[in-house]
Scaffold this motif. Sequence first.
Motif, mmCIF file in Angstrom:
data_model
loop_
_atom_site.group_PDB
_atom_site.id
_atom_site.type_symbol
_atom_site.label_atom_id
_atom_site.label_comp_id
_atom_site.label_asym_id
_atom_site.label_seq_id
_atom_site.Cartn_x
_atom_site.Cartn_y
_atom_site.Cartn_z
ATOM 1 N N LEU A 195 1.813 -2.298 -2.851
ATOM 2 C CA LEU A 195 0.477 -3.167 -3.838
ATOM 3 C C LEU A 195 0.271 -4.496 -2.835
ATOM 4 O O LEU A 195 -0.731 -4.872 -3.371
ATOM 5 N N LYS A 196 0.783 -4.586 -1.326
ATOM 6 C CA LYS A 196 0.834 -5.412 -1.115
ATOM 7 C C LYS A 196 -0.767 -5.564 -0.399
ATOM 8 O O LYS A 196 -1.657 -4.905 -0.696
ATOM 9 N N LYS A 197 -1.291 -7.025 -0.085
ATOM 10 C CA LYS A 197 -2.748 -7.397 0.447
ATOM 11 C C LYS A 197 -3.119 -6.366 1.457
ATOM 12 O O LYS A 197 -2.430 -6.156 2.325
ATOM 13 N N ASN A 198 -4.319 -5.547 1.347
ATOM 14 C CA ASN A 198 -4.920 -5.036 2.838
ATOM 15 C C ASN A 198 -6.225 -4.808 2.631
ATOM 16 O O ASN A 198 -7.259 -5.775 1.963
ATOM 17 N N TYR A 199 -6.778 -4.478 4.267
ATOM 18 C CA TYR A 199 -8.017 -4.632 4.339
ATOM 19 C C TYR A 199 -8.626 -3.157 3.059
ATOM 20 O O TYR A 199 -10.071 -2.925 3.308
ATOM 21 N N ALA A 200 -7.567 -2.632 2.850
ATOM 22 C CA ALA A 200 -8.661 -1.219 2.039
ATOM 23 C C ALA A 200 -7.627 -1.080 0.391
ATOM 24 O O ALA A 200 -6.835 -1.654 0.455
ATOM 25 N N PRO A 201 -8.376 -1.108 -0.471
ATOM 26 C CA PRO A 201 -7.302 -0.466 -2.178
ATOM 27 C C PRO A 201 -5.466 -0.014 -1.712
ATOM 28 O O PRO A 201 -5.554 0.664 -0.802
ATOM 29 N N PRO A 202 -4.881 -0.268 -2.835
ATOM 30 C CA PRO A 202 -3.636 0.710 -2.973
ATOM 31 C C PRO A 202 -3.639 1.981 -3.045
ATOM 32 O O PRO A 202 -5.048 2.350 -3.876
ATOM 33 N N HIS A 203 -3.151 3.369 -2.492
ATOM 34 C CA HIS A 203 -3.279 4.489 -3.169
ATOM 35 C C HIS A 203 -3.334 4.696 -4.280
ATOM 36 O O HIS A 203 -1.902 4.276 -4.421
ATOM 37 N N PRO A 204 -3.752 5.405 -4.642
ATOM 38 C CA PRO A 204 -3.530 5.593 -6.291
ATOM 39 C C PRO A 204 -2.320 6.641 -6.746
ATOM 40 O O PRO A 204 -1.701 7.712 -6.150
ATOM 41 N N VAL A 205 -1.070 6.059 -7.175
ATOM 42 C CA VAL A 205 0.301 7.145 -7.217
ATOM 43 C C VAL A 205 -0.487 8.158 -8.267
ATOM 44 O O VAL A 205 -1.415 8.019 -9.316
ATOM 45 N N GLY A 206 0.298 9.483 -7.923
ATOM 46 C CA GLY A 206 -0.312 10.648 -8.716
ATOM 47 C C GLY A 206 -2.101 11.129 -8.054
ATOM 48 O O GLY A 206 -1.959 12.346 -7.585
ATOM 49 N N GLU A 207 -1.843 11.131 -7.067
ATOM 50 C CA GLU A 207 -3.584 11.443 -6.555
ATOM 51 C C GLU A 207 -3.126 11.742 -4.888
ATOM 52 O O GLU A 207 -1.982 11.412 -4.104
ATOM 53 N N VAL A 208 -3.445 12.885 -4.404
ATOM 54 C CA VAL A 208 -3.211 13.125 -3.012
ATOM 55 C C VAL A 208 -3.139 12.034 -1.720
ATOM 56 O O VAL A 208 -4.529 11.416 -1.840
ATOM 57 N N MET A 209 -1.932 12.439 -0.923
ATOM 58 C CA MET A 209 -1.798 11.539 -0.243
ATOM 59 C C MET A 209 -3.362 11.186 0.565
ATOM 60 O O MET A 209 -3.649 11.975 1.114
ATOM 61 N N LEU A 210 -3.486 10.137 1.010
ATOM 62 C CA LEU A 210 -4.941 10.119 1.909
ATOM 63 C C LEU A 210 -4.653 10.349 3.662
ATOM 64 O O LEU A 210 -3.579 10.205 4.159
ATOM 65 N N GLY A 211 -5.240 10.973 4.101
ATOM 66 C CA GLY A 211 -4.922 11.216 5.895
ATOM 67 C C GLY A 211 -6.414 11.983 6.290
ATOM 68 O O GLY A 211 -7.150 12.494 6.024
ATOM 69 N N GLY A 212 -6.632 11.649 7.501
ATOM 70 C CA GLY A 212 -8.047 12.562 9.071
ATOM 71 C C GLY A 212 -7.206 14.095 8.819
ATOM 72 O O GLY A 212 -5.818 13.864 9.113
#
Length: 340
Positions: A57-74
């Motif tokens: 949940l730390k500060k970042n240039y993009a929002p935290p990834h939501p729990v329960g959702e498919v992991m993000l990735g290229g």
Amino acid sequence: MAIQNRKIILRSRPEGEAGLDNFELLTEPLPPAGPEQVLIRHHYLSLDPYMRRRMDLKKNYAPPHPVGEVMLGGTVGEVLESRHPDFPPGTFVVGRGGWQEYSIVPAADASQDLRKVDADKVPLSYHLGALGMPGLTAWVGLEKICQPRSGETLVVSAASGAVGSAVIALAKSMQVRVVGIAGGPEKCNYAVTALGCDTCVDYKQYSDTASLTEALRAQCPAGVDSLFENVGGYVMDSVMSQMNAFGRIAVCGMISGYDGEPAPMRDPSAILWSRLRVEGFIVGENKALWDVGFAKLRELVVAGRLRPRESISTGIESAPEAFLGMLRGKNLGKQLVKLA
Ligand SMILES: NC(=O)c1ccc[n+]([C@@H]2O[C@H](COP(=O)([O-])OP(=O)(O)OC[C@H]3O[C@@H](n4cnc5c(N)ncnc54)[C@H](OP(=O)(O)O)[C@@H]3O)[C@@H](O)[C@H]2O)c1
């Protein structure tokens, strides 16, 4: 019969270091592609350090990834079903499909960054590494911030990795003296013999700032003019103290502090004494530089001057372990998962 899609979701946020129990493998049937959508079968998934920070949940240039959702990735893959005229079946595309075997995406939505790629001229996987986001990251950091001039000395940390290897090849093409920092003799050997790095320091031989500083000083007799920083912590401290006046530091990544506690900076006063320019950047926010970057990287790959290495695990179920391994330096070169 509907295609069964296997995917990895973020099950929980890590407390301290991430572990396998933060991920969960699920299987679900895929619906058909809707209007303007395409269904893509992923051939490769890219595993990248930024994903770890997005799990928090730390500060970042993009929002935290939501729990329960498919992991993000290229991902790179082939269009199987299409309801968009620009992406007929059989087209190979890079996109943001996430940690799953298939994705259905709105093809015209700019946020999807769907891009056609050649499947024959270079290996498909290169579009996630040397000819993809990591390669472009190297280009943006060099072009925008390091701006190395012929004859200068540039240091790059995590030198054998996806970004680091492209930094070396690009910087060598600019007639710059390049000093790599990497973990272990195999990685250093790759940086020097395959990528043309002038020399590479194995930081694992030196457990503190003082001894690593000494080792680096011996390799940088004329000081350091620019630093492409991927690691942070004592590795960065050791280079900072040797920067020449008006040196440039491109802060690309701080991986030593991603998985748990952030790595402190020991003596930022070097920024003042050496009048340094220190600037962070995000590759996705510098798209105006991409076309030239792609062209330069392609030239180097075709000429054999950028010879990417890859660490490839097989099957979507292998992604969490491969990801955690990459955060701990088990990869050599771009970390991928082969899905088809
Ligand atoms: N700013 C941007 O837009 C952007 C885009 C892409 C990537 N990045 C950053 O670029 C860096 C490299 O990413 P990549 O995809 O090319 O990964 P990579 O270098 O292929 O893999 C990560 C490497 O980091 C090194 N590492 C891990 N923990 C370390 C530690 N505690 N101390 C020193 N080294 C450590 C390991 O290499 P060793 O064995 O050599 O230690 C590991 O193999 C990351 O910091 C990433 O966040 C930034």
